[in-house]
Design an enzyme around this catalytic site. Structure first.
Site, PDB file in Angstrom:
ATOM      1  N   THR A   1      38.100  44.503  38.881  1.00  0.00           N
ATOM      2  CA  THR A   1      37.846  45.086  37.567  1.00  0.00           C
ATOM      3  C   THR A   1      36.361  45.277  37.305  1.00  0.00           C
ATOM      4  OG1 THR A   1      39.848  43.975  36.810  1.00  0.00           O
ATOM      5  CG2 THR A   1      38.407  44.828  35.113  1.00  0.00           C
TER       6      THR A   1
ATOM      7  N   TYR B   1      43.025  36.103  47.316  1.00  0.00           N
ATOM      8  CA  TYR B   1      43.378  37.300  46.549  1.00  0.00           C
ATOM      9  C   TYR B   1      44.346  38.101  47.406  1.00  0.00           C
ATOM     10  CZ  TYR B   1      42.557  41.446  43.575  1.00  0.00           C
ATOM     11  OH  TYR B   1      42.691  42.523  42.728  1.00  0.00           O
TER      12      TYR B   1
ATOM     13  N   LYS C   1      45.767  34.310  43.896  1.00  0.00           N
ATOM     14  CA  LYS C   1      46.049  35.339  42.905  1.00  0.00           C
ATOM     15  C   LYS C   1      47.033  36.302  43.548  1.00  0.00           C
ATOM     16  CE  LYS C   1      44.094  39.281  40.450  1.00  0.00           C
ATOM     17  NZ  LYS C   1      42.895  40.106  40.154  1.00  0.00           N
TER      18      LYS C   1
ATOM     19  N   ILE D   1      44.943  35.910  36.320  1.00  0.00           N
ATOM     20  CA  ILE D   1      43.661  36.627  36.305  1.00  0.00           C
ATOM     21  C   ILE D   1      44.012  38.046  35.908  1.00  0.00           C
ATOM     22  CG2 ILE D   1      41.692  37.419  37.666  1.00  0.00           C
ATOM     23  CD1 ILE D   1      42.040  34.967  39.450  1.00  0.00           C
TER      24      ILE D   1
END
Length: 295
Positions: free
Chosen positions: A46, A134, A162, A205
């Site tokens: 992001t 991730y 995540k 997240i």
């Protein structure tokens, strides 16, 4: 390190001249922590890290680290990539600023499952901070089975993952049904936060948590308390917001809404991303209005 709570992967605001708006970044960081976020993620997807210079990246991390220290919050920093040696070098720089690093499964290279395990084993031996995997296979091109994720979760130095697989798939259900000790799963797909919490995730997240931090924190608290009826209703409303936020490539819509609210100076993103359309921005703002009105 125990991973629990809502973490906001901060956007990188840009000023009218195209430079990073560090004051706006600091203000944004303070606002989401004041609304109950457990911590921040700097240089996550992001934050558009692929378009930031090394100097800009370090400035972003410094701002986030200072704000987190002042608020007693945790900072997770995105680091790592396709090359194992370069990833290890990047992690070594985080010793004094981060509580953990968010490290993707190696993108583009598409190693075998054993290659992924060897990659993370190399990193854990050298990283001064704990690692959060991730797992986002539609970006990395590398899906992982529940068995591989469990083996990763048993490595010393890896504290969680995540999960952003695009669905609540069979491997997700299997993994959450038998987690390694001291290994946490955080939702990485905003629209799937509620179902992942029901399966045993401990937080998320979430990019859309920029826009409704307190509501996402409320949802997590409801699940923790066993208040399932209000949690279910709130989860559906937050999923609608998430779908609106991700109607166009992230973080364009988040930035457009933040700019419309006056929280960042411009809605600008850097190429190859394009600014959000008026239609997508209006839809996200409408979802926020509906959320504030309650059930």
């Amino acid at each position: 390190m125990e991973l629990h709570g809502i973490y906001v992967p901060l956007v990188t605001p840009f000023a009218e001249d195209g430079e990073v708006a560090l004051e706006a970044l600091e203000s944004l960081a303070r606002s989401v922590l004041a609304e109950g976020a457990a911590g921040l993620v700097a240089l996550g997807t992001t934050g558009e890290p692929a378009t930031l210079s090394p100097k800009e990246k370090w400035e972003v991390v410094e701002v986030c680290a200072r704000v987190c220290r002042e608020h007693g919050a945790r900072l997770i920093v995105g680091a790592g990539g396709s090359d194992t040696r370069q990833s290890a070098a990047a992690l070594e720089e985080l010793a004094q600023v981060a509580d953990a690093a968010l490290v993707p499964v190696p993108p583009f290279v598409r190693p075998s499952q054993d290659g992924v395990l060897a990659h993370f084993a190399h990193l854990t031996e050298r990283s001064p901070v704990p690692l959060v995997i991730y797992h986002i296979p539609y970006r990395t091109g590398q899906p992982l089975g529940a068995g591989t994720l469990r083996r990763l979760g048993r490595m010393p130095g890896i504290v969680g993952a995540k999960l952003a697989t695009g669905s609540v798939d069979e491997d997700t259900v299997e993994l959450l049904g038998d987690l390694p000790p001291d290994f946490a799963v955080l939702a990485g797909e905003d629209a799937f936060l509620a179902p992942l919490l029901a399966l045993g995730a401990t937080g998320g997240i979430l990019a859309s948590a920029h826009l409704a931090t307190a509501h996402f924190v409320e949802l997590l608290n409801d699940w923790d308390k066993g208040s399932l009826v209000p949690a279910r209703a709130l989860g559906h409303r937050l999923a609608a917001l998430a779908r609106a936020v991700f109607a166009e490539p992230n973080p364009a819509v988040v930035k457009a809404v933040l700019a419309a609210q006056g929280r960042i100076p411009t809605p600008a993103v850097r190429l190859p991303l394009l600014p959000a359309s008026e239609t997508a921005t209006a839809r996200a703002l409408a979802c926020l209005d509906a959320l504030s009105e309650g059930p």
